[in-house]
Write a protein that holds these residues in place. Structure first.
Motif, PDB file in Angstrom:
ATOM      1  N   TYR A  76       0.840  -1.067  -0.198  1.00  0.00           N
ATOM      2  CA  TYR A  76       0.225  -0.272   0.669  1.00  0.00           C
ATOM      3  C   TYR A  76       1.193   0.883   0.181  1.00  0.00           C
ATOM      4  CZ  TYR A  76      -3.937  -2.496   1.313  1.00  0.00           C
ATOM      5  OH  TYR A  76      -4.967  -4.284   1.262  1.00  0.00           O
ATOM      6  N   VAL A  77       0.143   2.349  -0.769  1.00  0.00           N
ATOM      7  CA  VAL A  77       1.191   3.347  -0.947  1.00  0.00           C
ATOM      8  C   VAL A  77       0.545   4.929  -0.894  1.00  0.00           C
ATOM      9  CG1 VAL A  77       2.605   4.931  -1.973  1.00  0.00           C
ATOM     10  CG2 VAL A  77       3.170   2.207  -2.271  1.00  0.00           C
ATOM     11  N   GLN A  78       0.313   6.015   0.197  1.00  0.00           N
ATOM     12  CA  GLN A  78       0.014   7.050   0.514  1.00  0.00           C
ATOM     13  C   GLN A  78      -0.191   7.251  -0.378  1.00  0.00           C
ATOM     14  OE1 GLN A  78      -0.584   8.489   4.012  1.00  0.00           O
ATOM     15  NE2 GLN A  78      -2.582   9.258   4.613  1.00  0.00           N
ATOM     16  N   ILE A  79      -1.858   8.215  -0.532  1.00  0.00           N
ATOM     17  CA  ILE A  79      -1.766   9.116  -1.805  1.00  0.00           C
ATOM     18  C   ILE A  79      -1.862  10.884  -1.423  1.00  0.00           C
ATOM     19  CG2 ILE A  79      -3.098  10.124  -3.840  1.00  0.00           C
ATOM     20  CD1 ILE A  79      -4.356   7.316  -4.287  1.00  0.00           C
ATOM     21  N   GLN A  80      -0.855  11.334  -1.377  1.00  0.00           N
ATOM     22  CA  GLN A  80      -0.599  12.642  -1.071  1.00  0.00           C
ATOM     23  C   GLN A  80      -1.766  13.257  -2.101  1.00  0.00           C
ATOM     24  OE1 GLN A  80       1.130  12.569   1.623  1.00  0.00           O
ATOM     25  NE2 GLN A  80       1.390  10.964   2.027  1.00  0.00           N
ATOM     26  N   GLU A  81      -2.760  14.044  -1.261  1.00  0.00           N
ATOM     27  CA  GLU A  81      -3.653  14.752  -2.532  1.00  0.00           C
ATOM     28  C   GLU A  81      -3.485  16.405  -1.124  1.00  0.00           C
ATOM     29  OE1 GLU A  81      -5.970  12.447  -4.538  1.00  0.00           O
ATOM     30  OE2 GLU A  81      -6.711  12.108  -2.678  1.00  0.00           O
ATOM     31  N   LYS A  82      -4.449  16.712  -1.632  1.00  0.00           N
ATOM     32  CA  LYS A  82      -5.193  18.184  -1.116  1.00  0.00           C
ATOM     33  C   LYS A  82      -7.033  18.122  -0.737  1.00  0.00           C
ATOM     34  CE  LYS A  82      -2.514  22.155  -1.772  1.00  0.00           C
ATOM     35  NZ  LYS A  82      -2.124  23.223  -2.339  1.00  0.00           N
ATOM     36  N   PRO A  83      -7.936  17.283   0.002  1.00  0.00           N
ATOM     37  CA  PRO A  83      -9.025  17.095   0.737  1.00  0.00           C
ATOM     38  C   PRO A  83      -9.728  18.225  -0.962  1.00  0.00           C
ATOM     39  CG  PRO A  83      -7.363  17.805   2.424  1.00  0.00           C
ATOM     40  CD  PRO A  83      -6.845  17.269   1.405  1.00  0.00           C
ATOM     41  N   ASP A  84     -11.425  17.942  -0.535  1.00  0.00           N
ATOM     42  CA  ASP A  84     -11.626  18.100  -0.909  1.00  0.00           C
ATOM     43  C   ASP A  84     -11.103  19.393  -1.515  1.00  0.00           C
ATOM     44  OD1 ASP A  84     -13.539  17.316   0.084  1.00  0.00           O
ATOM     45  OD2 ASP A  84     -13.336  19.021   2.101  1.00  0.00           O
ATOM     46  N   SER A  85      -9.716  19.186  -3.092  1.00  0.00           N
ATOM     47  CA  SER A  85     -10.124  20.265  -4.446  1.00  0.00           C
ATOM     48  C   SER A  85     -10.719  20.887  -5.162  1.00  0.00           C
ATOM     49  CB  SER A  85      -8.527  19.182  -4.745  1.00  0.00           C
ATOM     50  OG  SER A  85      -8.787  17.726  -5.318  1.00  0.00           O
ATOM     51  N   GLY A  86     -11.905  20.293  -5.455  1.00  0.00           N
ATOM     52  CA  GLY A  86     -12.816  20.138  -6.879  1.00  0.00           C
ATOM     53  C   GLY A  86     -12.507  19.484  -8.089  1.00  0.00           C
ATOM     54  N   ASN A  87     -12.104  19.096  -7.316  1.00  0.00           N
ATOM     55  CA  ASN A  87     -11.583  17.246  -8.568  1.00  0.00           C
ATOM     56  C   ASN A  87     -13.349  17.387  -9.100  1.00  0.00           C
ATOM     57  OD1 ASN A  87      -9.101  17.486  -9.029  1.00  0.00           O
ATOM     58  ND2 ASN A  87      -8.850  16.335  -7.476  1.00  0.00           N
ATOM     59  N   PHE A  88     -14.398  16.888  -8.979  1.00  0.00           N
ATOM     60  CA  PHE A  88     -15.305  15.962  -9.194  1.00  0.00           C
ATOM     61  C   PHE A  88     -16.695  17.338  -9.494  1.00  0.00           C
ATOM     62  CE2 PHE A  88     -13.427  13.397  -6.470  1.00  0.00           C
ATOM     63  CZ  PHE A  88     -12.754  12.200  -7.617  1.00  0.00           C
ATOM     64  N   ASP A  89     -16.670  18.487  -9.592  1.00  0.00           N
ATOM     65  CA  ASP A  89     -16.898  19.884 -10.111  1.00  0.00           C
ATOM     66  C   ASP A  89     -17.488  19.775 -10.509  1.00  0.00           C
ATOM     67  OD1 ASP A  89     -17.161  21.123  -7.726  1.00  0.00           O
ATOM     68  OD2 ASP A  89     -15.334  22.048  -8.677  1.00  0.00           O
ATOM     69  N   ASP A  90     -16.993  18.785 -11.894  1.00  0.00           N
ATOM     70  CA  ASP A  90     -17.683  18.878 -13.483  1.00  0.00           C
ATOM     71  C   ASP A  90     -18.582  17.177 -13.794  1.00  0.00           C
ATOM     72  OD1 ASP A  90     -15.703  17.415 -13.391  1.00  0.00           O
ATOM     73  OD2 ASP A  90     -14.964  18.021 -15.416  1.00  0.00           O
ATOM     74  N   VAL A  91     -19.181  16.832 -12.318  1.00  0.00           N
ATOM     75  CA  VAL A  91     -19.673  15.283 -12.591  1.00  0.00           C
ATOM     76  C   VAL A  91     -20.791  15.776 -11.850  1.00  0.00           C
ATOM     77  CG1 VAL A  91     -20.117  13.247 -11.493  1.00  0.00           C
ATOM     78  CG2 VAL A  91     -17.310  13.934 -11.803  1.00  0.00           C
ATOM     79  N   SER A  92     -21.638  14.867 -13.551  1.00  0.00           N
ATOM     80  CA  SER A  92     -23.060  15.615 -12.787  1.00  0.00           C
ATOM     81  C   SER A  92     -23.792  13.464 -13.384  1.00  0.00           C
ATOM     82  CB  SER A  92     -23.634  16.462 -13.584  1.00  0.00           C
ATOM     83  OG  SER A  92     -23.572  15.943 -15.289  1.00  0.00           O
ATOM     84  N   ILE A  93     -25.321  14.211 -12.335  1.00  0.00           N
ATOM     85  CA  ILE A  93     -25.886  12.321 -12.518  1.00  0.00           C
ATOM     86  C   ILE A  93     -27.490  12.678 -13.577  1.00  0.00           C
ATOM     87  CG2 ILE A  93     -27.296  10.612 -10.787  1.00  0.00           C
ATOM     88  CD1 ILE A  93     -24.551  10.722 -10.829  1.00  0.00           C
ATOM     89  N   GLN A  94     -27.405  11.307 -13.989  1.00  0.00           N
ATOM     90  CA  GLN A  94     -28.844  11.912 -15.051  1.00  0.00           C
ATOM     91  C   GLN A  94     -29.546  10.515 -14.865  1.00  0.00           C
ATOM     92  OE1 GLN A  94     -26.187  12.427 -16.907  1.00  0.00           O
ATOM     93  NE2 GLN A  94     -26.016  14.711 -16.257  1.00  0.00           N
ATOM     94  N   GLY A  95     -31.155  10.249 -14.748  1.00  0.00           N
ATOM     95  CA  GLY A  95     -31.776   9.381 -15.105  1.00  0.00           C
ATOM     96  C   GLY A  95     -31.418   8.246 -13.097  1.00  0.00           C
ATOM     97  N   CYS A  96     -31.336   9.496 -12.675  1.00  0.00           N
ATOM     98  CA  CYS A  96     -31.796   8.772 -11.110  1.00  0.00           C
ATOM     99  C   CYS A  96     -32.551  10.548 -10.605  1.00  0.00           C
ATOM    100  CB  CYS A  96     -30.461   8.747 -10.520  1.00  0.00           C
ATOM    101  SG  CYS A  96     -30.987   7.339  -8.588  1.00  0.00           S
ATOM    102  N   SER A  97     -33.744  10.246  -9.729  1.00  0.00           N
ATOM    103  CA  SER A  97     -34.165  11.296  -9.243  1.00  0.00           C
ATOM    104  C   SER A  97     -33.185  11.684  -8.218  1.00  0.00           C
ATOM    105  CB  SER A  97     -35.441  11.341  -9.491  1.00  0.00           C
ATOM    106  OG  SER A  97     -35.578  10.245  -8.605  1.00  0.00           O
ATOM    107  N   ALA A  98     -33.875  10.590  -6.825  1.00  0.00           N
ATOM    108  CA  ALA A  98     -32.817  11.270  -5.667  1.00  0.00           C
ATOM    109  C   ALA A  98     -31.647  11.095  -5.410  1.00  0.00           C
ATOM    110  CB  ALA A  98     -33.426   9.054  -5.174  1.00  0.00           C
ATOM    111  N   LEU A  99     -30.784  10.757  -6.621  1.00  0.00           N
ATOM    112  CA  LEU A  99     -28.869  11.540  -6.433  1.00  0.00           C
ATOM    113  C   LEU A  99     -29.359  12.096  -7.028  1.00  0.00           C
ATOM    114  CD1 LEU A  99     -27.414   8.322  -8.041  1.00  0.00           C
ATOM    115  CD2 LEU A  99     -27.395   9.303  -5.826  1.00  0.00           C
ATOM    116  N   GLU A 100     -29.972  13.062  -8.242  1.00  0.00           N
ATOM    117  CA  GLU A 100     -30.295  14.397  -8.743  1.00  0.00           C
ATOM    118  C   GLU A 100     -29.699  15.409  -7.250  1.00  0.00           C
ATOM    119  OE1 GLU A 100     -32.387  14.650 -12.351  1.00  0.00           O
ATOM    120  OE2 GLU A 100     -31.527  12.667 -12.982  1.00  0.00           O
ATOM    121  N   LYS A 101     -30.838  14.617  -6.866  1.00  0.00           N
ATOM    122  CA  LYS A 101     -31.452  15.844  -5.789  1.00  0.00           C
ATOM    123  C   LYS A 101     -30.543  16.049  -4.890  1.00  0.00           C
ATOM    124  CE  LYS A 101     -36.336  15.219  -5.623  1.00  0.00           C
ATOM    125  NZ  LYS A 101     -37.963  13.976  -5.575  1.00  0.00           N
TER     126      LYS A 101
END
Length: 212
Positions: A55-80
């Motif tokens: 195992y190798v620990q990943i050095q990264e900044k938490p909450d760096s905003g890498n997933f700001d361009d991710v969206s969900i379609q086809g599941c109303s509960a997840l969209e909400k």
């Protein structure tokens, strides 16, 4: 409602007779433990020593905003859920992640809040993710088909939640397992290769203080 009030206001709920001397006030509910701070959570995270070789620990900044361009379609509960993401936030959070043999990953998040808040929000979170057997996740301009199935959980902590998601990526299907265990005022969440999540959840929960 009247019965509940009688339990608290004993003197104001006489049954009309004079022989109510045996009635005893109900004990006041114990106060819930307060959330831990992020600084208190960090020593409770898994380490390379806990996981073993490979195992190798990943050095990264938490909450760096890498997933700001991710969206969900086809599941109303997840969209909400995506539209009101702040509702799933807890009082404190600490996280870390590892690679294993270069091609597998294991991420850990520790969340702390009052036990009732952790329970309610984890139920809502996992309920949303398991409400739709399939949905589409768009990362940038790339649509990814995702299949979700509930998973078995070990007998750990106070409550347990788990699901497995299979993402149809251009490079081939990728399977990830997400499991959370609530123990007192701390919730452990592991995300990664199913075998790694199953292997290390007991160790992760075992690092929590006995009083949590």
């Amino acid at each position: 409602m009247a019965t509940a009030l009688c339990g608290v206001l004993i003197t104001g709920c006489s049954n009309g007779g004079g022989g109510g001397g045996d009635a005893k006030p109900q004990a006041k509910p114990a106060a819930e433990p307060k959330p831990l701070t992020e600084d208190a959570l960090r020593p409770l995270l898994l380490s390379q020593a806990d996981l073993g070789t490979g195992y190798v620990q990943i050095q990264e900044k938490p909450d760096s905003g890498n997933f700001d361009d991710v969206s969900i379609q086809g599941c109303s509960a997840l969209e909400k859920l995506g539209q009101s993401g702040d509702e799933t936030m807890f009082a404190a959070k600490a996280e870390t992640s590892f690679t294993y043999d270069t091609d597998a990953t294991l991420g850990e998040e520790l969340h702390s809040d009052r036990p009732s808040v952790l329970s309610s929000k984890l139920r809502g979170l996992f309920g949303a993710y398991t409400s739709c057997p399939t949905y589409t996740m768009t990362a940038g301009t790339t649509p990814i088909e995702v299949k979700v199935a509930k998973s078995a959980t070990p007998e750990l902590g106070d409550e347990q939640f788990a699901y497995t998601s299979t993402m149809d990526l251009p490079s081939g299907p990728q399977v990830l397992k997400t499991m959370a265990v609530l123990k007192g005022n701390v919730a452990v969440m592991l995300v990664g290769a199913p075998a790694l999540v199953d292997r290390h959840m007991k160790t992760a929960v075992g690092k929590l203080p006995a009083g949590s």
